[in-house]
Structure formats: structure tokens, C-alpha cells
Enzyme design. Structure first.
Site, PDB file in Angstrom:
ATOM      1  N   HIS A 122      -0.286  31.832   6.183  1.00 21.36           N
ATOM      2  CA  HIS A 122       0.449  33.027   6.376  1.00 21.36           C
ATOM      3  C   HIS A 122       1.179  33.682   5.093  1.00 21.36           C
ATOM      4  O   HIS A 122       1.370  32.910   4.497  1.00 21.36           O
ATOM      5  CB  HIS A 122       1.290  32.929   7.545  1.00 21.36           C
ATOM      6  CG  HIS A 122       1.700  34.106   8.083  1.00 21.36           C
ATOM      7  ND1 HIS A 122       2.931  35.271   7.729  1.00 21.36           N
ATOM      8  CD2 HIS A 122       1.301  34.763   9.240  1.00 21.36           C
ATOM      9  CE1 HIS A 122       2.794  36.270   8.404  1.00 21.36           C
ATOM     10  NE2 HIS A 122       1.806  36.238   9.327  1.00 21.36           N
ATOM     11  N   ASP A 169      -2.613  33.156  15.590  1.00 22.89           N
ATOM     12  CA  ASP A 169      -4.085  33.224  15.983  1.00 22.89           C
ATOM     13  C   ASP A 169      -4.834  32.211  16.359  1.00 22.89           C
ATOM     14  O   ASP A 169      -5.972  32.246  16.985  1.00 22.89           O
ATOM     15  CB  ASP A 169      -4.674  34.127  14.911  1.00 22.89           C
ATOM     16  CG  ASP A 169      -4.087  35.594  15.081  1.00 22.89           C
ATOM     17  OD1 ASP A 169      -3.710  36.054  16.240  1.00 22.89           O
ATOM     18  OD2 ASP A 169      -3.987  36.205  14.152  1.00 22.89           O
TER      19      ASP A 169
HETATM   20  N1  CMC Z   1      -7.895  27.908   4.357  1.00 22.70           N
HETATM   21  C1  CMC Z   1      -8.016  27.352   3.116  1.00 22.70           C
HETATM   22  N2  CMC Z   1      -7.468  27.807   2.151  1.00 22.70           N
HETATM   23  C2  CMC Z   1      -6.277  28.540   2.228  1.00 22.70           C
HETATM   24  C3  CMC Z   1      -6.387  29.421   3.353  1.00 22.70           C
HETATM   25  C4  CMC Z   1      -6.887  29.075   4.521  1.00 22.70           C
HETATM   26  N3  CMC Z   1      -6.970  29.582   5.789  1.00 22.70           N
HETATM   27  N4  CMC Z   1      -5.179  30.344   3.341  1.00 22.70           N
HETATM   28  C5  CMC Z   1      -4.687  30.182   1.930  1.00 22.70           C
HETATM   29  N5  CMC Z   1      -5.392  29.137   1.440  1.00 22.70           N
HETATM   30  C6  CMC Z   1      -5.151  28.821  -0.147  1.00 22.70           C
HETATM   31  C7  CMC Z   1      -5.956  29.877  -0.974  1.00 22.70           C
HETATM   32  O1  CMC Z   1      -7.332  29.342  -1.429  1.00 22.70           O
HETATM   33  C8  CMC Z   1      -4.841  29.778  -2.185  1.00 22.70           C
HETATM   34  O2  CMC Z   1      -5.075  28.730  -3.044  1.00 22.70           O
HETATM   35  P1  CMC Z   1      -4.888  28.880  -4.720  1.00 22.70           P
HETATM   36  O3  CMC Z   1      -3.680  28.907  -4.858  1.00 22.70           O
HETATM   37  O4  CMC Z   1      -5.733  27.453  -4.981  1.00 22.70           O
HETATM   38  O5  CMC Z   1      -5.897  29.809  -4.736  1.00 22.70           O
HETATM   39  C9  CMC Z   1      -3.584  29.488  -1.437  1.00 22.70           C
HETATM   40  O6  CMC Z   1      -3.950  29.031  -0.197  1.00 22.70           O
HETATM   41  C10 CMC Z   1      -2.884  30.738  -1.342  1.00 22.70           C
HETATM   42  O7  CMC Z   1      -3.572  31.824  -0.672  1.00 22.70           O
HETATM   43  P2  CMC Z   1      -3.427  33.259  -0.623  1.00 22.70           P
HETATM   44  O8  CMC Z   1      -4.828  34.133   0.046  1.00 22.70           O
HETATM   45  O9  CMC Z   1      -3.147  33.803  -2.162  1.00 22.70           O
HETATM   46  O10 CMC Z   1      -2.191  33.465   0.246  1.00 22.70           O
HETATM   47  P3  CMC Z   1      -1.921  34.974   1.083  1.00 22.70           P
HETATM   48  O11 CMC Z   1      -0.263  34.880   1.250  1.00 22.70           O
HETATM   49  O12 CMC Z   1      -2.105  36.076   0.266  1.00 22.70           O
HETATM   50  O13 CMC Z   1      -2.791  34.916   2.445  1.00 22.70           O
HETATM   51  C11 CMC Z   1      -3.664  34.855   4.507  1.00 22.70           C
HETATM   52  C12 CMC Z   1      -2.398  34.887   3.548  1.00 22.70           C
HETATM   53  C13 CMC Z   1      -3.060  34.568   6.005  1.00 22.70           C
HETATM   54  C14 CMC Z   1      -4.371  36.032   4.176  1.00 22.70           C
HETATM   55  C15 CMC Z   1      -4.430  33.453   4.282  1.00 22.70           C
HETATM   56  O14 CMC Z   1      -3.582  32.329   4.520  1.00 22.70           O
HETATM   57  C16 CMC Z   1      -5.734  33.541   4.974  1.00 22.70           C
HETATM   58  O15 CMC Z   1      -6.755  34.059   4.533  1.00 22.70           O
HETATM   59  N6  CMC Z   1      -5.922  32.790   6.396  1.00 22.70           N
HETATM   60  C17 CMC Z   1      -6.717  32.851   7.497  1.00 22.70           C
HETATM   61  C18 CMC Z   1      -6.916  34.127   8.017  1.00 22.70           C
HETATM   62  C19 CMC Z   1      -5.646  34.111   8.973  1.00 22.70           C
HETATM   63  O16 CMC Z   1      -5.635  33.080   9.897  1.00 22.70           O
HETATM   64  N7  CMC Z   1      -5.029  35.234   9.208  1.00 22.70           N
HETATM   65  C20 CMC Z   1      -4.011  35.335  10.316  1.00 22.70           C
HETATM   66  C21 CMC Z   1      -2.871  35.384   9.745  1.00 22.70           C
HETATM   67  S1  CMC Z   1      -1.424  35.739  11.250  1.00 22.70           S
HETATM   68  C22 CMC Z   1      -1.970  36.790  12.098  1.00 22.70           C
HETATM   69  C23 CMC Z   1      -1.305  38.210  11.466  1.00 22.70           C
HETATM   70  O17 CMC Z   1       0.160  38.382  11.189  1.00 22.70           O
HETATM   71  O18 CMC Z   1      -2.126  39.113  11.142  1.00 22.70           O
END
Ligand code: CMC
Length: 425
Positions: A305, A362
Site C-alpha cells: 500500500h 483487497d
Molecule cells: N508484490 C511484489 N512487490 C511489490 C508489491 C507487490 N504487491 N508492491 C510493491 N512491491 C515492491 C516494488 O517492486 C518496489 O520494489 P523496489 O523498491 O525494489 O523497486 C517496492 O515494493 C515499492 O513499490 P512501489 O510500487 O514503489 O510502491 P507504491 O507505494 O508506489 O505502490 C501499490 C503501492 C499498492 C500500488 C503496490 O504495492 C501494488 O502494486 N500492490 C499490488 C496492487 C494492490 O494490491 N493494490 C491495492 C491497494 S489497497 C486498495 C486501494 O486503496 O486501492
């Protein structure tokens, strides 16, 4: 607010920037004084940018706290119901008993959609994704209320908010019925908000649908847990659309579109698809390795998240509900076994611990929705239904604040500098 300030030196300018403090949360450097000084700030993805002032919802991602109007999500999920939460978000506080009854009556009285709206559905293919139909039909609602779209009038704004909260379940159920080829079911005023939605989804003219109290309660809880989440992508989209003075139905349609993506509301659908793809517990390590592989775009859906870097308090409540519903309905879902083992392995893996990736709401809501009998492609529509109150509360708050400006970010331009044009002909 505070009398502290920060000083920014850039080239030969020095600007004093006030530091603002809200009632909760980190202090905020107010960069507005930078405008006109030859610089602006750069923050793609809004990693360190507050876009507005708001008193609706507070999140402390490090401590796993979520408050609506100061009330904790755990208390609300345990003891209140969705309509009470809607009243708090939209009207600023917990309703009195009389206000609650009045509000429930108002919402119930607005649940029917104009009969002409049925025609819109017939323009869609039967296998259209329900979110595609929802985007279109929510936006189309603006065409039914021409004379009630003065966004500067608080009474008209309130009526639009009530209509949207009341009619979203009807539209969402219509999307489902259209997909499965069953007749649309009219709303019933004698049922609860969640009960009416379940009835519109699952009853058919040939037989009555009996609403299980456990399912009704779980549905209501899903609505509460998704009701608002401060300035997430879809809420910010609604605010940005609304900042130009666009009508509320158009703004909510923009929110629905933004929610659809798998990184946001589409995650519950993507999570269940992922669990199905994994299929059995013995295949989990393979998927964990893929999630950790930098060269593989695969991510564990339902994990991580932007704000929660400890745990998602909504996930804790949803996890509880998930077990309750499965026990109550006696559902033997093999995907739950996969989900629980995936949760266990991911939580004990250093990669996920270091990156602070925890199961989010989710991860569990998809399992509950599927146990209730809701097809996977409807999950994001249900999120949209529940989040409508959050979107419209933020829109209403923004429209009520004096001196609102159109949202208009700047950019770091990296294209060509001016060059000579030679006509092709
Ligand atoms: N599985 C594997 N690695 C992950 C995941 C994941 N689900 N989420 C983040 N990472 C890694 C990512 O590869 C990155 O690694 P590095 O620093 O080595 O490049 C690091 O963690 C940080 O990720 P980010 O994409 O920069 O983090 P963010 O804060 O921009 O993204 C997120 C948050 C929710 C988009 C992301 O965690 C994600 O894509 N999760 C899966 C989708 C999901 O479950 N979304 C629902 C969120 S809750 C409902 C809502 O409020 O909408």
C-alpha cells in the site's frame, strides 16, 4: 497552524515557506510562496505532496490508523452501519437517532433510477465489463438532472450526493443483471441498504431471495471498509475533475474510471484471478519468486500500500469477516487455503518485510465477495458503490471551501526546444 517555517535556497533566491500543522499527521511545508519566484516543485506520483486541506479522513500509515471524522475504522466496522458512516463522511458528524432515521429515509426514497436509464444498458454488449457499464451510466445520470446541477448551490450539491449514494447500488446490480441476462430488479424500500443491494443482485421474478443476516452484515461491512480513504487516486481524480466546476455525476464517473486500475480498486479482482492462477498451495513458492524478481512485472495482488507501511487496519477487520462468513456459509473454498498460506509465506519472507508489504483490504474482500456469490468481475463495481460516499464527500468539501482554484499541476519539460518547421508538402 504553527509559526514555524522552512527556508528554501535555490540559485540566488531565498524563500521563507510556512510550516502548517493539522490536528493529526506530519507537518506540511506550504510551497505556495514559491509561485512566481522562478521555480516550482517536482513530485510525480505525489510521494511528498498534499493536494488539499480536508477534515474527513485521517490515515497514519506507519501506525496502521484509519479514522473517519475522528472515529476509528475498527469501532465503525464493529458497531455502526454503512448509512451511519455515510452520514458522518458527508455531513461531518455522527447522526443523532432522528437524523439517522431521516437520512436513511432520504437515501431509500432515491434508490430508483429513471426508467429511461434502462435503455442505456441495451447499448452495451452482454459480456461488457461491469465497470465499463458503470462508468458510462454514472456519467449519463447527469443528463437526467439538468435543472439540479448548480455546483455552487449547497442544497443542489446535497441532493446530488444523496441521489448518488442511493442509486449506485441500483446501477451496480443492473450491470450484473445485464451481464447474466436476467431482468433488472427494482429497489425495495423495506430492506436495509445492504439487504436491498443483495436483493437487486440475486432475486429473480420466479422465486424470492432470502437474505442471510450474516451475508447482509458482511456486505455492509465491506461497504464501511471501502467508504473513504482520503486522497487516493480516484478521490484525487474526483477532486481534480470537480475543480473545473464539472457536475457531480461526471466527477464520480471520473472516479469510477480511476478506480478501475489493478493498482487501485481493480486489485480485488486481480487478487482473486491471481489466487485462481496459483491454484494450489504447492505452487505458491513459484509465485513468490516471481514477485521478487525485478525482471518479472508480476506483483502479489492484494499486497502493499502506498500509505500503510505497517499493516492495513481494514485488512485486519476484513480478515475477521472473511473467516466469519466462510464459517457461517460453510463454504469450502480451496482458494482460501491458498490465500492463507500465501499470507503466511509472504509475511515471513524478508523481501516483503524489508519493503513493508502487508496484505491489504483487497486481499480478503475478494474472498468474502466470492463466498457471497458475487462474480469476480463485479468486485471493483462494489468498491465503487461503497467509495461513492467518500468521493462525493470530498467533492462537497472542496466545493464548500472558499477560494477554490482549478487543479492545474506543472511539468518538467524534456521535449525539443524550439526548432524550425518545414512543411511536409
Ligand atoms: N508484490 C511484489 N512487490 C511489490 C508489491 C507487490 N504487491 N508492491 C510493491 N512491491 C515492491 C516494488 O517492486 C518496489 O520494489 P523496489 O523498491 O525494489 O523497486 C517496492 O515494493 C515499492 O513499490 P512501489 O510500487 O514503489 O510502491 P507504491 O507505494 O508506489 O505502490 C501499490 C503501492 C499498492 C500500488 C503496490 O504495492 C501494488 O502494486 N500492490 C499490488 C496492487 C494492490 O494490491 N493494490 C491495492 C491497494 S489497497 C486498495 C486501494 O486503496 O486501492
Amino acid at each position: 497552524m504553527s509559526d514555524k517555517s522552512a527556508t528554501l535556497k535555490a540559485g540566488d533566491i531565498e524563500v521563507e515557506l510556512p510550516i502548517l500543522e493539522g490536528t493529526e499527521g506530519q507537518p506540511v511545508i506550504d510551497v505556495r510562496a514559491l509561485g512566481g519566484k522562478g521555480y516550482f516543485t517536482f513530485d510525480p506520483g505525489f510521494m511528498a505532496t498534499g493536494s488539499c486541506e480536508s477534515s474527513i479522513t485521517f490515515i497514519d500509515g506507519a501506525k496502521g490508523i484509519l479514522l473517519h471524522r475522528g472515529f476509528s475504522i475498527e469501532d465503525l466496522a464493529r458497531d455502526s452501519d454503512y448509512l451511519e458512516v455515510c452520514h458522518m463522511l458527508l455531513h461531518g458528524d455522527q447522526p443523532t437517532k432522528e437524523e439517522y432515521e431521516e437520512f436513511s429515509k432520504t437515501i431509500t426514497r432515491h434508490t430508483m433510477v429513471h426508467e429511461q436509464l434502462n435503455m442505456f444498458f441495451h447499448g452495451f454488449r452482454n459480456d461488457a465489463h461491469p465497470m465499463a457499464m458503470l462508468c458510462g451510466t454514472v456519467g449519463a445520470m447527469s443528463s437526467f438532472y439538468h435543472s439540479d446541477l448548480d455546483v455552487g448551490d449547497p442544497e443542489q450539491r446535497k441532493r446530488s450526493a444523496h441521489r448518488l449514494i442511493a442509486k449506485m447500488p441500483t446501477l451496480v446490480a443492473m450491470c450484473y443483471k445485464y451481464n447474466v441476462g436476467q431482468p433488472f430488479v427494482y429497489p425495495r424500500n423495506d430492506l436495509s441498504y445492504a439487504g436491498n443491494f443483495l436483493n437487486m443482485m440475486f432475486s429473480v421474478p420466479a422465486e424470492d431471495y432470502v437474505i442471510s443476516p450474516a451475508v447482509e452484515r458482511a456486505m455492509d461491512r465491506i461497504f464501511i471498509l471501502h467508504a473513504d480513504h482520503e486522497q487516493n487516486a480516484s478521490t484525487s481524480t474526483v477532486r481534480l475533475a470537480g475543480s473545473s466546476g464539472a457536475n457531480p455525476y461526471a466527477c464520480i464517473a471520473a472516479g469510477v474510471a480511476s478506480l478501475w486500475g489493478p493498482a487501485h480498486g481493480g486489485a480485488n479482482e486481480a487478487c482473486l484471478n491471481m489466487l485462481e492462477e496459483i491454484g494450489s498451495v504447492d505452487r505458491i513458492p513459484e509465485f513468490i519468486e516471481r514477485a521478487k524478481d525485478k525482471n518479472d512485472p508480476f506483483r502479489l495482488m492484494g499486497f502493499g500500500h502506498r500509505v500503510y507501511k505497517n499493516y492495513d487496519p481494514r485488512a485486519t477487520v476484513m480478515r475477521e469477516s472473511c473467516h466469519e462468513v466462510l464459517a457461517e456459509l460453510d463454504v469450502k473454498n480451496p482458494l482460501l487455503e491458498v490465500a492463507m498460506e500465501l499470507e503466511r509465506i509472504a509475511l515471513s519472507d524478508p523481501y516483503f518485510a524489508e519493503k513493508k508489504l502487508f496484505p491489504n483490504v483487497d486481499f480478503y474482500s475478494g474472498i468474502v465477495l466470492s463466498a457471497i456469490g458475487i462474480p469476480t468481475n463485479m468486485f471493483t463495481c462494489i468498491f465503487a458503490l461503497a467509495r461513492t460516499v467518500g468521493w462525493i464527500s470530498h467533492w462537497h468539501e472542496m466545493m464548500s471551501q472558499p477560494g477554490q482554484k482549478i487543479g492545474r499541476p506543472r511539468q518538467l519539460y524534456t521535449g525539443h526546444s524550439k526548432r524550425d518547421y518545414t512543411p511536409v508538402k
